[in-house]
Design a protein around this motif. Structure first.
Motif, PDB file in Angstrom:
ATOM      1  N   ASP A  92       0.023  13.155  -2.970  1.00 16.73           N
ATOM      2  CA  ASP A  92      -0.061  13.460  -4.386  1.00 16.73           C
ATOM      3  C   ASP A  92       0.525  14.849  -4.650  1.00 16.73           C
ATOM      4  O   ASP A  92       0.812  15.620  -3.739  1.00 16.73           O
ATOM      5  CB  ASP A  92      -1.507  13.368  -4.894  1.00 16.73           C
ATOM      6  CG  ASP A  92      -2.447  14.352  -4.205  1.00 16.73           C
ATOM      7  OD1 ASP A  92      -2.032  15.503  -3.965  1.00 16.73           O
ATOM      8  OD2 ASP A  92      -3.599  13.953  -3.936  1.00 16.73           O
ATOM      9  N   TYR A  97       0.826  -1.215   0.000  1.00 16.51           N
ATOM     10  CA  TYR A  97       0.000   0.000   0.000  1.00 16.51           C
ATOM     11  C   TYR A  97       0.857   1.262   0.000  1.00 16.51           C
ATOM     12  O   TYR A  97       0.399   2.323   0.418  1.00 16.51           O
ATOM     13  CB  TYR A  97      -0.922   0.000   1.220  1.00 16.51           C
ATOM     14  CG  TYR A  97      -1.910  -1.143   1.233  1.00 16.51           C
ATOM     15  CD1 TYR A  97      -3.146  -1.024   0.606  1.00 16.51           C
ATOM     16  CD2 TYR A  97      -1.609  -2.342   1.865  1.00 16.51           C
ATOM     17  CE1 TYR A  97      -4.060  -2.065   0.608  1.00 16.51           C
ATOM     18  CE2 TYR A  97      -2.516  -3.398   1.870  1.00 16.51           C
ATOM     19  CZ  TYR A  97      -3.735  -3.255   1.245  1.00 16.51           C
ATOM     20  OH  TYR A  97      -4.633  -4.297   1.242  1.00 16.51           O
ATOM     21  N   LYS A  98       2.074   1.155  -0.486  1.00 14.45           N
ATOM     22  CA  LYS A  98       3.014   2.262  -0.406  1.00 14.45           C
ATOM     23  C   LYS A  98       2.449   3.551  -1.012  1.00 14.45           C
ATOM     24  O   LYS A  98       2.712   4.651  -0.534  1.00 14.45           O
ATOM     25  CB  LYS A  98       4.322   1.895  -1.104  1.00 14.45           C
ATOM     26  CG  LYS A  98       5.422   2.929  -0.932  1.00 14.45           C
ATOM     27  CD  LYS A  98       6.706   2.473  -1.579  1.00 14.45           C
ATOM     28  CE  LYS A  98       7.314   1.303  -0.843  1.00 14.45           C
ATOM     29  NZ  LYS A  98       8.655   0.934  -1.375  1.00 14.45           N
ATOM     30  N   GLN A  99       1.654   3.402  -2.062  1.00 16.45           N
ATOM     31  CA  GLN A  99       1.119   4.606  -2.710  1.00 16.45           C
ATOM     32  C   GLN A  99       0.189   5.383  -1.795  1.00 16.45           C
ATOM     33  O   GLN A  99      -0.023   6.590  -1.984  1.00 16.45           O
ATOM     34  CB  GLN A  99       0.379   4.237  -4.010  1.00 16.45           C
ATOM     35  CG  GLN A  99      -0.992   3.605  -3.818  1.00 16.45           C
ATOM     36  CD  GLN A  99      -0.914   2.107  -3.505  1.00 16.45           C
ATOM     37  OE1 GLN A  99       0.177   1.558  -3.341  1.00 16.45           O
ATOM     38  NE2 GLN A  99      -2.070   1.450  -3.464  1.00 16.45           N
TER      39      GLN A  99
END
Length: 430
Positions: A364, A357-359
């Motif tokens: 952003d 789940y690194k993102q």
């Protein structure tokens, strides 16, 4: 001391103006502006206050001074953030760590160690926090109240490093100060790290600093149900009424009615049946001079934070019911992700979860740009004045703040501005 309930429990962080209102005996139709006295609109047995301000204002016996009940839980923040900020500004801090420890021991059911949050320098903050933790460990006298260790970090490497240094101090529970506060999954990961490290105290004594958005409430309640644990979390988001006349729409902690100075009195009655609104009317909510108005709006807000938190805790025991509620909020995918996040931890470990789940732990580009606009000037420790931002960037920043507010709560969004009055240029609250 009152026993914490299983689930995720919201703790309202007290604003200093409430103490002033209590001293002045401000009231509305005989109701005061506490949530713990016999004259309150309603009772709620939790509150977080600040040891630094308690000492500075001379409230050594805080509970007695404000008649805070013995069967209500008082969480004492050490005031490390305030000390760090005032020190940077050159203010002479005469309060020492032992003074703060004694205040916490005398007044709190749950107290926080004197941490220095890593706002400017992670390395310096860790060094100073460890020094204070040792002082607390060596000078502690009261073992009947719960004293929490503190975990900070902005990413996995920082969290693991901070834990490696501070876990040697044998305190009673853990508080999570992970930033950014809007990143619910990084906070959740931190909780999983503590569980995997064998910190069993977090199942009964764990607190998350400065969060109260719907996603925070959902994720913490789901985690609490998953591990059959107790988690508390705090914010002052309800207090947007006192600061900016922001009135949360009933049964909602996301959208607001603005009763600020530019608001036009269109309402002939209030859209709420909470105890506050049943004893108020639109005229006083629009009044810009009445000293009671900010507190009426904020206590109304607190009522709905309390109720939404309770609804989520109740529904968390029934996945189908919680799914329906989450769908009504537009948070179905978020709830599914949280559940899978926890399942992956059960099946593997937090390292696996972090990689998968690194993102979710990376901001952003819009968030990064927004944060860069309000970055600290290292030498002066001040936010960049809004007047130095171009109109194009100002518009982008305004949209960013509102986006974060809708997802998490106004307190989290507002922290990006530093509470320095700049928000008036963005939202017209001042």
């Amino acid at each position: 001391m009152r026993t914490l309930s299983r689930g995720a429990t919201y703790i309202p962080a007290l604003g200093l103006q409430y103490e002033d209102a209590w001293i002045k005996n401000l009231n509305q139709r005989g109701f005061d502006f506490t949530w713990f006295s016999d004259q309150a609109f309603f009772k709620y047995p939790y509150m977080l206050t600040n040891a630094y301000y308690g000492i500075e204002r001379g409230y050594q016996d805080y509970r007695k001074r404000f008649k805070y009940p013995d069967d209500h839980i008082l969480v004492g923040d050490s005031g490390g953030f305030q000390i760090a900020q005032y020190s940077k500004k050159g203010k002479d801090i005469k309060i020492n760590p032992v003074d703060i420890l004694r205040w916490l021991e005398s007044n709190s059911d749950i107290g926080m160690n004197l941490d220095i949050p890593p706002v400017i320098s992670y390395k310096d903050s860790l060094k100073r926090s460890v020094k204070n933790f040792k002082i607390f460990k060596d000078n502690r006298q009261n073992y009947n109240f719960k004293l929490y260790n503190i975990l900070h970090g902005n990413n996995l490497q920082e969290i693991e490093r901070w834990y490696k240094v501070v876990h040697r101090y044998p305190f009673d529970g853990w508080a999570i100060g992970i930033k950014p506060s809007t990143n619910t999954f990084l906070q959740l990961l931190c909780y999983l790290i503590l569980i995997q490290k064998g910190e069993s105290s977090v199942l009964d004594w764990c607190h998350v600093f400065g969060v109260s958005g719907l996603q925070n409430m959902l994720s913490l309640s789901i985690a609490s149900e998953h591990f059959d644990s107790k988690i508390t979390f705090d914010s002052s988001s309800y207090n947007m009424g006192s600061r900016f006349r922001m009135y949360y729409i009933p049964w909602n902690v996301r959208y607001i009615i603005d009763f600020g100075r530019n608001a036009i009195n269109h309402l002939d009655r209030l859209p709420c049946k909470c105890p506050v609104c049943q004893n108020s009317d639109p005229a006083i909510m629009y009044d810009q001079q009445d000293p009671r108005t900010p507190f009426l709006i904020s206590i109304h807000n607190l009522y709905h934070f309390m109720e939404v938190n309770n609804i989520i805790n109740v529904l968390a025991k029934d996945h189908e019911a919680l799914d329906c509620y989450a769908d009504s909020l537009g948070e179905s995918e978020f709830v599914k992700t949280v559940r899978q996040f926890l399942k992956d931890f059960d099946d593997h470990n937090y390292q696996y979860v972090y990689e998968k789940y690194k993102q979710l732990f990376v901001m952003d580009k819009y968030t990064k740009e927004g944060l860069s606009l309000c970055r600290y000037k290292i030498n002066q420790n001040l936010y960049i004045p809004i007047k130095r931002i171009s109109f194009k960037k100002l518009k982008l920043y305004s949209e960013l703040i509102m986006k974060i507010y809708q997802k998490t709560g106004f307190s989290a969004a507002h922290r990006l501005l530093g509470y320095d009055g700049n928000c008036g240029r963005l939202h017209g609250h001042l």
